[in-house]
Design a protein around this motif. Sequence first.
Motif, short mmCIF file in Angstrom:
data_model
loop_
_atom_site.label_atom_id
_atom_site.label_comp_id
_atom_site.label_asym_id
_atom_site.label_seq_id
_atom_site.Cartn_x
_atom_site.Cartn_y
_atom_site.Cartn_z
N TYR A 147 4.45 -33.44 26.96
CA TYR A 147 3.20 -33.78 26.27
C TYR A 147 3.00 -35.28 26.12
O TYR A 147 1.94 -35.71 25.62
N VAL A 156 -0.55 -30.71 18.95
CA VAL A 156 -0.64 -30.63 20.41
C VAL A 156 -0.76 -29.18 20.87
O VAL A 156 -0.02 -28.31 20.41
N GLU A 160 -2.43 -29.99 26.96
CA GLU A 160 -2.47 -31.44 26.74
C GLU A 160 -1.23 -32.15 27.29
O GLU A 160 -0.64 -33.00 26.63
N VAL A 161 -0.87 -31.84 28.51
CA VAL A 161 0.26 -32.51 29.16
C VAL A 161 -0.08 -33.98 29.35
O VAL A 161 -1.20 -34.34 29.73
N SER A 265 4.31 -23.46 23.75
CA SER A 265 5.10 -24.38 22.95
C SER A 265 5.96 -23.58 21.98
O SER A 265 5.50 -22.59 21.40
#
Length: 345
Positions: A147, A156, A160-161, A265
């Motif tokens: 991220y 996050v 949203e890398v 995540s």
Amino acid sequence: MNSVQIEDYKEINALSYIDWKRLEGKTILVTGSTGLIGSNLVNALIYVENIRHLGIKLVLPVRNVATAWELFGEEVKIIPYTLGDKMDVEEAVDYIVHLASPTSSKYFTEKPVDTLTANIEGVKAVLELAKEKKVKKLVYLSTMEVYGFPKKGHIVKENEVGAFETMNARNSYPIAKIACEALCNSYWIQYGVPAVVLRATQTFGPGVKYDDGRVFAQFMRCVVEKKDIVLKSAGHTERSYLYTADVVSAIIVGLINGGPGESYSVANPETYCSIRDMAKIVTDNVAGGTINIVYEIADDITKLGYAETIYMKLGIEKIQLLGWKPSVNLADMFTRMIDSCYEMS
């Protein structure tokens, strides 16, 4: 297995959101099984099998056969293997968990070529095996580091890398992990390999080696040896942490319920804090005020292998929709890790 780990595995076995029947009669191949997360995963599955008698079989490709035998004995099939080589497995394989990877920040900085090649060649070999065996699911353990550098306070999400400076050797690790994730998705799109990516935050608990170089192990040693915690940075980095048993349950949920071509995540939002706040929790709540925090700020923390200051607050709503939830807070993570360490000494 020590008593702390057995307690963890007992709780994993009892989790209502894991449908253990889905693994009945299945063969699970685990790479990286002698590492922190891998050894806890394998021992948890051995424990569940001994309680439930589901006929779960475990296949472990390992570099160090002696270590694997010492950890697991005859309850698993051990295959000598070097990460990145073609993987020859005789039996059918239903599920794969790919955990093998370098984990030391200092290693990333000193050996960026090895970091990149070990990760990319390793995951390609595993994906080829998954394609050959037509597995039901492959779980690849990635990292929160993909991220990048979110803004302070931002939660996050999985889409949203971040972007990384390729001329920074330390970035060999997150860049390699991004490439591996892309390979997992590409094998799903092109060959139908049902790969699931889990992006875990920093994980610790029972099984951490005493000489581990990461910050949580440094703090553990300070408590055990009754020495002050020495911070080489201002300790501004903020992130969530994850207990070993919680990441094990997340991996199992990913195997059973994870969506192919999806990333999740994995973190415990309740543990979110700065490094200096974590040091304070350890000195006050874990060590009972018997040790202090001392600052010896280094001129350039990157030379010590540390990443730049980050604010990594991960949203976990997506994996929660699969039923998973974390359970162990930060102080208990340290206490259980230290209790386990005493038992193993």
